[in-house]
Design a protein around this motif. Sequence first.
Motif, PDB file in Angstrom:
ATOM      1  N   VAL A   3     103.954  25.196  42.663  1.00  0.00           N
ATOM      2  CA  VAL A   3     104.056  26.619  42.981  1.00  0.00           C
ATOM      3  C   VAL A   3     103.057  27.430  42.157  1.00  0.00           C
ATOM      4  N   LEU A   4     102.998  27.175  40.845  1.00  0.00           N
ATOM      5  CA  LEU A   4     102.039  27.890  40.007  1.00  0.00           C
ATOM      6  C   LEU A   4     100.598  27.619  40.439  1.00  0.00           C
ATOM      7  N   ALA A   5     100.311  26.372  40.777  1.00  0.00           N
ATOM      8  CA  ALA A   5      98.966  26.031  41.249  1.00  0.00           C
ATOM      9  C   ALA A   5      98.671  26.752  42.561  1.00  0.00           C
ATOM     10  N   GLY A   6      99.660  26.831  43.440  1.00  0.00           N
ATOM     11  CA  GLY A   6      99.478  27.507  44.715  1.00  0.00           C
ATOM     12  C   GLY A   6      99.167  28.980  44.573  1.00  0.00           C
ATOM     13  N   LEU A   7      99.648  29.579  43.506  1.00  0.00           N
ATOM     14  CA  LEU A   7      99.397  31.006  43.276  1.00  0.00           C
ATOM     15  C   LEU A   7      98.045  31.271  42.622  1.00  0.00           C
ATOM     16  N   THR A   8      97.455  30.261  41.999  1.00  0.00           N
ATOM     17  CA  THR A   8      96.246  30.518  41.227  1.00  0.00           C
ATOM     18  C   THR A   8      95.031  29.700  41.633  1.00  0.00           C
ATOM     19  N   LEU A   9      95.221  28.551  42.238  1.00  0.00           N
ATOM     20  CA  LEU A   9      94.102  27.650  42.502  1.00  0.00           C
ATOM     21  C   LEU A   9      93.780  27.583  43.993  1.00  0.00           C
ATOM     22  N   ALA A  10      92.666  26.960  44.311  1.00  0.00           N
ATOM     23  CA  ALA A  10      92.240  26.815  45.698  1.00  0.00           C
ATOM     24  C   ALA A  10      93.139  25.836  46.448  1.00  0.00           C
ATOM     25  N   ARG A  11      93.081  25.908  47.768  1.00  0.00           N
ATOM     26  CA  ARG A  11      93.972  25.118  48.626  1.00  0.00           C
ATOM     27  C   ARG A  11      93.857  23.619  48.366  1.00  0.00           C
ATOM     28  N   TRP A  12      92.643  23.082  48.284  1.00  0.00           N
ATOM     29  CA  TRP A  12      92.471  21.644  48.092  1.00  0.00           C
ATOM     30  C   TRP A  12      92.907  21.202  46.705  1.00  0.00           C
ATOM     31  N   THR A  13      92.745  22.074  45.722  1.00  0.00           N
ATOM     32  CA  THR A  13      93.210  21.745  44.377  1.00  0.00           C
ATOM     33  C   THR A  13      94.735  21.705  44.339  1.00  0.00           C
ATOM     34  N   VAL A  14      95.367  22.595  45.074  1.00  0.00           N
ATOM     35  CA  VAL A  14      96.835  22.607  45.146  1.00  0.00           C
ATOM     36  C   VAL A  14      97.337  21.323  45.821  1.00  0.00           C
ATOM     37  N   LEU A  15      96.647  20.887  46.857  1.00  0.00           N
ATOM     38  CA  LEU A  15      97.030  19.629  47.495  1.00  0.00           C
ATOM     39  C   LEU A  15      96.833  18.446  46.552  1.00  0.00           C
ATOM     40  N   PHE A  16      95.789  18.517  45.719  1.00  0.00           N
ATOM     41  CA  PHE A  16      95.599  17.474  44.707  1.00  0.00           C
ATOM     42  C   PHE A  16      96.760  17.472  43.718  1.00  0.00           C
ATOM     43  N   VAL A  17      97.165  18.649  43.246  1.00  0.00           N
ATOM     44  CA  VAL A  17      98.289  18.751  42.311  1.00  0.00           C
ATOM     45  C   VAL A  17      99.566  18.205  42.958  1.00  0.00           C
ATOM     46  N   ALA A  18      99.798  18.565  44.208  1.00  0.00           N
ATOM     47  CA  ALA A  18     101.000  18.083  44.899  1.00  0.00           C
ATOM     48  C   ALA A  18     100.971  16.562  45.043  1.00  0.00           C
TER      49      ALA A  18
END
Length: 115
Positions: free
Chosen positions: A51-66
């Motif tokens: 959730v925190l990544a989704g609010l601050t980082l780019a879409r592909w980076t958020v998918l990487f975190v997930a």
Amino acid sequence: MRIENLRQPQSWIGELWIATTATGAVTAVSFLVAPMTGHVGIALLYLFLVVLAGLTLARWTVLFVASASALIWNFLFIPPRFTIYIEKVEDVMLFAMFFVVAIALGHTTNKLRGS
């Protein structure tokens, strides 16, 4: 004030570094709290990170975190440990939620940044 004004421009390597570091930090904290919370509590920590990544980082980076969070959680914390196998339906649902949240938040924040 628009969201893109609040967000500092970063290269994709910088975002990947932040994502990797944050995932490692959550993993370290998870080892400390795992005896008290069990693997479901750990999943909530990783989901909070997504959730925190989704609010601050780019879409592909958020998918990487997930992806990284789901795989680390599965491998290190879900019984049977040190396997990529999930026995319970509830754990499969939690595993899938990492990706649902990442896609939904990534799409929403992209739309907010674009408007």
